[in-house]
Scaffold this active site. Structure first.
Site, PDB file in Angstrom:
ATOM      1  N   PHE A  24       0.850  -1.192   0.000  1.00  0.00           N
ATOM      2  CA  PHE A  24       0.000   0.000   0.000  1.00  0.00           C
ATOM      3  C   PHE A  24       0.885   1.241   0.000  1.00  0.00           C
ATOM      4  O   PHE A  24       1.719   1.420   0.899  1.00  0.00           O
ATOM      5  CB  PHE A  24      -0.915   0.014   1.242  1.00  0.00           C
ATOM      6  CG  PHE A  24      -1.746   1.259   1.333  1.00  0.00           C
ATOM      7  CD1 PHE A  24      -2.842   1.429   0.501  1.00  0.00           C
ATOM      8  CD2 PHE A  24      -1.421   2.271   2.223  1.00  0.00           C
ATOM      9  CE1 PHE A  24      -3.601   2.599   0.557  1.00  0.00           C
ATOM     10  CE2 PHE A  24      -2.173   3.434   2.289  1.00  0.00           C
ATOM     11  CZ  PHE A  24      -3.267   3.598   1.460  1.00  0.00           C
ATOM     12  N   GLY A  25       0.712   2.106  -1.002  1.00  0.00           N
ATOM     13  CA  GLY A  25       1.473   3.359  -1.100  1.00  0.00           C
ATOM     14  C   GLY A  25       0.556   4.535  -0.842  1.00  0.00           C
ATOM     15  O   GLY A  25      -0.568   4.578  -1.354  1.00  0.00           O
ATOM     16  N   TYR A  26       1.045   5.503  -0.051  1.00  0.00           N
ATOM     17  CA  TYR A  26       0.202   6.662   0.298  1.00  0.00           C
ATOM     18  C   TYR A  26       0.928   7.983   0.066  1.00  0.00           C
ATOM     19  O   TYR A  26       0.362   9.053   0.275  1.00  0.00           O
ATOM     20  CB  TYR A  26      -0.239   6.563   1.775  1.00  0.00           C
ATOM     21  CG  TYR A  26       0.941   6.425   2.708  1.00  0.00           C
ATOM     22  CD1 TYR A  26       1.504   5.178   2.982  1.00  0.00           C
ATOM     23  CD2 TYR A  26       1.541   7.557   3.259  1.00  0.00           C
ATOM     24  CE1 TYR A  26       2.615   5.057   3.792  1.00  0.00           C
ATOM     25  CE2 TYR A  26       2.652   7.447   4.074  1.00  0.00           C
ATOM     26  CZ  TYR A  26       3.186   6.192   4.336  1.00  0.00           C
ATOM     27  OH  TYR A  26       4.306   6.079   5.130  1.00  0.00           O
ATOM     28  N   GLY A  27       2.192   7.912  -0.344  1.00  0.00           N
ATOM     29  CA  GLY A  27       2.984   9.125  -0.585  1.00  0.00           C
ATOM     30  C   GLY A  27       3.545   9.076  -1.987  1.00  0.00           C
ATOM     31  O   GLY A  27       2.804   8.881  -2.967  1.00  0.00           O
ATOM     32  N   SER A  28       4.877   9.179  -2.089  1.00  0.00           N
ATOM     33  CA  SER A  28       5.469   9.166  -3.434  1.00  0.00           C
ATOM     34  C   SER A  28       5.223   7.832  -4.143  1.00  0.00           C
ATOM     35  O   SER A  28       5.278   7.771  -5.375  1.00  0.00           O
ATOM     36  CB  SER A  28       6.968   9.453  -3.364  1.00  0.00           C
ATOM     37  OG  SER A  28       7.645   8.411  -2.702  1.00  0.00           O
ATOM     38  N   GLU A  99      13.069   3.431   0.484  1.00  0.00           N
ATOM     39  CA  GLU A  99      12.346   3.867   1.691  1.00  0.00           C
ATOM     40  C   GLU A  99      13.211   3.762   2.952  1.00  0.00           C
ATOM     41  O   GLU A  99      12.687   3.718   4.058  1.00  0.00           O
ATOM     42  CB  GLU A  99      11.071   3.026   1.851  1.00  0.00           C
ATOM     43  CG  GLU A  99      10.122   3.070   0.669  1.00  0.00           C
ATOM     44  CD  GLU A  99       9.550   4.455   0.400  1.00  0.00           C
ATOM     45  OE1 GLU A  99       9.311   5.196   1.359  1.00  0.00           O
ATOM     46  OE2 GLU A  99       9.361   4.793  -0.784  1.00  0.00           O
TER      47      GLU A  99
HETATM   48  C1  SIN Z   1       4.649   5.791   0.516  1.00  0.00           C
HETATM   49  O1  SIN Z   1       4.587   6.480  -0.492  1.00  0.00           O
HETATM   50  O2  SIN Z   1       3.818   4.870   0.717  1.00  0.00           O
HETATM   51  C2  SIN Z   1       5.697   5.966   1.560  1.00  0.00           C
HETATM   52  C3  SIN Z   1       6.261   7.321   1.668  1.00  0.00           C
HETATM   53  C4  SIN Z   1       6.967   7.815   0.449  1.00  0.00           C
HETATM   54  O3  SIN Z   1       7.795   7.092  -0.123  1.00  0.00           O
HETATM   55  O4  SIN Z   1       6.717   8.947   0.034  1.00  0.00           O
END
Ligand code: SIN
Length: 191
Positions: A24-28, A99
């Site tokens: 699950f990704g929530y940022g980049s 990460e």
């Molecule tokens: C994410 O995107 O899920 C983790 C934070 C990031 O890499 O920006």
């Protein structure tokens, strides 16, 4: 806890090479998809909110002048929308490097639009990592972001790309959109 989490992630969360795992990704990880995947689907996780409280030493800032990037904080009743990817386990070697600045892989249950659920992994940075910056007002966060830059580019690009991909997914995120509004105002004042 050290801010370089590669070794911790590889020892605490062992996968078999032929496993297929939901991420699950929530940022980049929503908008910068530089890793192979088998399938992607919009998804959300319950009980978490996205916050620009994690420092970035290696992507959007430096050790001396960290940028600000997102992490998840526990927030009862909240739902955080993002994107889920089904990946082959060896891809986590590449993801762990990307990460590595404070994020640990944690198990999370993700909810898809059709109501189905899957257990997968999310990269999460908690307050005990060395790169943690913590809470600040959205206006302060915007000023901080406008003054930061790292090897992956300017910090405001991270925020603006995230805000526009959340909009494309039809997601609301008052924290991200408030910081975006402050940044756009600051940019207007500077031009
Ligand atoms: C994410 O995107 O899920 C983790 C934070 C990031 O890499 O920006």
């Amino acid at each position: 806890m050290s801010h370089d989490t590669v070794a911790q992630n590889q020892s605490r969360c062992q996968l078999n090479d032929d496993d297929q795992v939901w991420l699950f990704g929530y940022g980049s990880l929503i908008y910068l998809v530089d890793f192979p995947y088998l399938e992607s689907r919009p998804a959300s996780i319950e009980g978490w909110s996205r916050r620009f409280w994690q420092g970035s030493h290696d992507h959007r800032g430096t050790v001396e002048h960290p940028g600000r990037v997102v992490t998840l904080i526990e927030d009862e009743g909240a739902v955080c929308g993002g994107m889920a990817y089904l990946v082959e386990a060896p891809v986590f070697k590449q993801l762990d490097l990307r990460e590595k600045n404070g994020y640990l892989r944690v198990a999370s249950e993700m909810l898809f639009d059709d109501g189905s659920r899957e257990i997968g992994l999310t990269y999460l940075a908690t307050a005990d990592n060395e790169a943690w910056l913590g809470e600040a007002s959205e206006c302060e966060i915007a000023r901080h972001i406008c003054g930061s830059e790292g090897p992956s580019g300017p910090n405001d690009e991270y925020l603006l790309e995230l805000a526009s991909s959340l909009r494309e997914l039809g997601l609301q995120d008052p924290h991200v959109f408030a910081i975006e509004a402050h940044i756009l105002e600051l940019k207007k004042q500077q031009s």
